[in-house]
Design a protein around this motif. Sequence first.
Motif, PDB file in Angstrom:
ATOM      1  N   MET A 246      47.964  32.936  30.105  1.00 20.91           N
ATOM      2  CA  MET A 246      48.020  32.992  31.563  1.00 20.91           C
ATOM      3  C   MET A 246      49.033  34.049  31.990  1.00 20.91           C
ATOM      4  O   MET A 246      50.026  34.290  31.298  1.00 20.91           O
ATOM      5  N   TYR A 247      48.762  34.659  33.128  1.00 20.69           N
ATOM      6  CA  TYR A 247      49.599  35.735  33.654  1.00 20.69           C
ATOM      7  C   TYR A 247      49.978  35.470  35.097  1.00 20.69           C
ATOM      8  O   TYR A 247      49.145  35.051  35.895  1.00 20.69           O
ATOM      9  N   GLN A 248      51.241  35.724  35.402  1.00 22.96           N
ATOM     10  CA  GLN A 248      51.727  35.629  36.775  1.00 22.96           C
ATOM     11  C   GLN A 248      51.426  36.939  37.486  1.00 22.96           C
ATOM     12  O   GLN A 248      51.628  38.010  36.920  1.00 22.96           O
ATOM     13  N   VAL A 249      50.961  36.841  38.723  1.00 20.31           N
ATOM     14  CA  VAL A 249      50.791  38.031  39.547  1.00 20.31           C
ATOM     15  C   VAL A 249      51.962  38.057  40.520  1.00 20.31           C
ATOM     16  O   VAL A 249      52.205  37.083  41.241  1.00 20.31           O
ATOM     17  N   LEU A 250      52.709  39.163  40.494  1.00 21.81           N
ATOM     18  CA  LEU A 250      53.930  39.283  41.288  1.00 21.81           C
ATOM     19  C   LEU A 250      53.831  40.442  42.266  1.00 21.81           C
ATOM     20  O   LEU A 250      53.293  41.504  41.939  1.00 21.81           O
ATOM     21  N   LEU A 251      54.375  40.241  43.454  1.00 24.30           N
ATOM     22  CA  LEU A 251      54.566  41.333  44.402  1.00 24.30           C
ATOM     23  C   LEU A 251      56.021  41.743  44.321  1.00 24.30           C
ATOM     24  O   LEU A 251      56.907  40.893  44.188  1.00 24.30           O
TER      25      LEU A 251
ATOM     26  N   TYR B  74      47.047  33.229  36.567  1.00 26.77           N
ATOM     27  CA  TYR B  74      45.622  33.350  36.277  1.00 26.77           C
ATOM     28  C   TYR B  74      45.401  33.817  34.840  1.00 26.77           C
ATOM     29  O   TYR B  74      46.292  34.405  34.237  1.00 26.77           O
ATOM     30  N   PRO B  75      44.178  33.636  34.333  1.00 26.98           N
ATOM     31  CA  PRO B  75      43.834  34.273  33.063  1.00 26.98           C
ATOM     32  C   PRO B  75      43.929  35.797  33.224  1.00 26.98           C
ATOM     33  O   PRO B  75      43.863  36.321  34.347  1.00 26.98           O
ATOM     34  N   LYS B  76      44.050  36.499  32.115  1.00 22.67           N
ATOM     35  CA  LYS B  76      44.328  37.933  32.139  1.00 22.67           C
ATOM     36  C   LYS B  76      43.339  38.735  32.996  1.00 22.67           C
ATOM     37  O   LYS B  76      43.757  39.567  33.795  1.00 22.67           O
ATOM     38  N   ASP B  77      42.056  38.522  32.828  1.00 28.06           N
ATOM     39  CA  ASP B  77      41.064  39.307  33.568  1.00 28.06           C
ATOM     40  C   ASP B  77      41.178  39.102  35.070  1.00 28.06           C
ATOM     41  O   ASP B  77      41.084  40.056  35.849  1.00 28.06           O
ATOM     42  N   ILE B  78      41.379  37.872  35.482  1.00 30.86           N
ATOM     43  CA  ILE B  78      41.491  37.584  36.914  1.00 30.86           C
ATOM     44  C   ILE B  78      42.787  38.174  37.463  1.00 30.86           C
ATOM     45  O   ILE B  78      42.795  38.787  38.538  1.00 30.86           O
TER      46      ILE B  78
ATOM     47  N   HIS C  51      50.550  51.990  52.284  1.00 30.58           N
ATOM     48  CA  HIS C  51      51.789  51.281  51.938  1.00 30.58           C
ATOM     49  C   HIS C  51      52.072  51.382  50.437  1.00 30.58           C
ATOM     50  O   HIS C  51      51.152  51.348  49.628  1.00 30.58           O
ATOM     51  N   PRO C  52      53.356  51.458  50.068  1.00 29.50           N
ATOM     52  CA  PRO C  52      53.714  51.580  48.640  1.00 29.50           C
ATOM     53  C   PRO C  52      53.879  50.241  47.926  1.00 29.50           C
ATOM     54  O   PRO C  52      54.497  50.184  46.868  1.00 29.50           O
ATOM     55  N   LEU C  53      53.344  49.168  48.477  1.00 29.08           N
ATOM     56  CA  LEU C  53      53.486  47.835  47.886  1.00 29.08           C
ATOM     57  C   LEU C  53      53.115  47.858  46.404  1.00 29.08           C
ATOM     58  O   LEU C  53      52.095  48.425  46.024  1.00 29.08           O
ATOM     59  N   GLN C  54      53.940  47.251  45.578  1.00 30.89           N
ATOM     60  CA  GLN C  54      53.699  47.156  44.150  1.00 30.89           C
ATOM     61  C   GLN C  54      53.295  45.729  43.787  1.00 30.89           C
ATOM     62  O   GLN C  54      53.903  44.768  44.253  1.00 30.89           O
ATOM     63  N   CYS C  55      52.288  45.630  42.947  1.00 34.48           N
ATOM     64  CA  CYS C  55      51.810  44.355  42.454  1.00 34.48           C
ATOM     65  C   CYS C  55      51.671  44.490  40.951  1.00 34.48           C
ATOM     66  O   CYS C  55      51.071  45.455  40.458  1.00 34.48           O
ATOM     67  N   VAL C  56      52.246  43.547  40.208  1.00 41.27           N
ATOM     68  CA  VAL C  56      52.222  43.602  38.745  1.00 41.27           C
ATOM     69  C   VAL C  56      51.866  42.237  38.186  1.00 41.27           C
ATOM     70  O   VAL C  56      51.884  41.234  38.907  1.00 41.27           O
ATOM     71  N   MET C  57      51.554  42.220  36.904  1.00 41.19           N
ATOM     72  CA  MET C  57      51.308  40.945  36.232  1.00 41.19           C
ATOM     73  C   MET C  57      52.167  40.893  34.976  1.00 41.19           C
ATOM     74  O   MET C  57      52.460  41.925  34.371  1.00 41.19           O
ATOM     75  N   GLU C  58      52.608  39.691  34.639  1.00 44.83           N
ATOM     76  CA  GLU C  58      53.346  39.494  33.399  1.00 44.83           C
ATOM     77  C   GLU C  58      52.961  38.148  32.815  1.00 44.83           C
ATOM     78  O   GLU C  58      52.593  37.229  33.543  1.00 44.83           O
ATOM     79  N   GLU C  59      53.040  38.068  31.508  1.00 46.94           N
ATOM     80  CA  GLU C  59      52.628  36.840  30.844  1.00 46.94           C
ATOM     81  C   GLU C  59      53.509  35.671  31.283  1.00 46.94           C
ATOM     82  O   GLU C  59      54.713  35.792  31.383  1.00 46.94           O
ATOM     83  N   ALA C  60      52.839  34.571  31.571  1.00 43.90           N
ATOM     84  CA  ALA C  60      53.557  33.371  32.055  1.00 43.90           C
ATOM     85  C   ALA C  60      54.164  32.617  30.897  1.00 43.90           C
ATOM     86  O   ALA C  60      53.728  32.680  29.790  1.00 43.90           O
TER      87      ALA C  60
END
Length: 104
Positions: A25-30, A74-78, A95-104
């Motif tokens: 699972m991966y966290q989606v972060l702003l 979410y799972p990696k693909d999502i 807008h320069p908003l950054q969104c990243v994912m990292e393993e939970a």
Amino acid sequence: MATKDQNDTVIERTEQQQKLQPPRMYQVLLLNDDYTPMEFVVSIIQEYFNKDRETATQIMLKVHRDGKGMCGVYPKDIASTKVELVLTHARKAGHPLQCVMEEA
């Protein structure tokens, strides 16, 4: 557990091979920046992460105060798809908003 193939060869399977592992699972972060309007961040959270306005506002404030805020796990693909959708939307809006994912 043993099974036979077409040539009657015995095939051994260990219990470990039979157990399925849950997906990683991966966290989606702003991530915070000094340019993206707070209201835009709230609307992104509502649209792409299905949060109500109050929850979206709380996440936006966490991003503002702490430098990052988690929108979901979410799972990696999502997770990857959500990151790309958010980044594309933000860039189209200028807008320069950054969104990243990292393993939970």
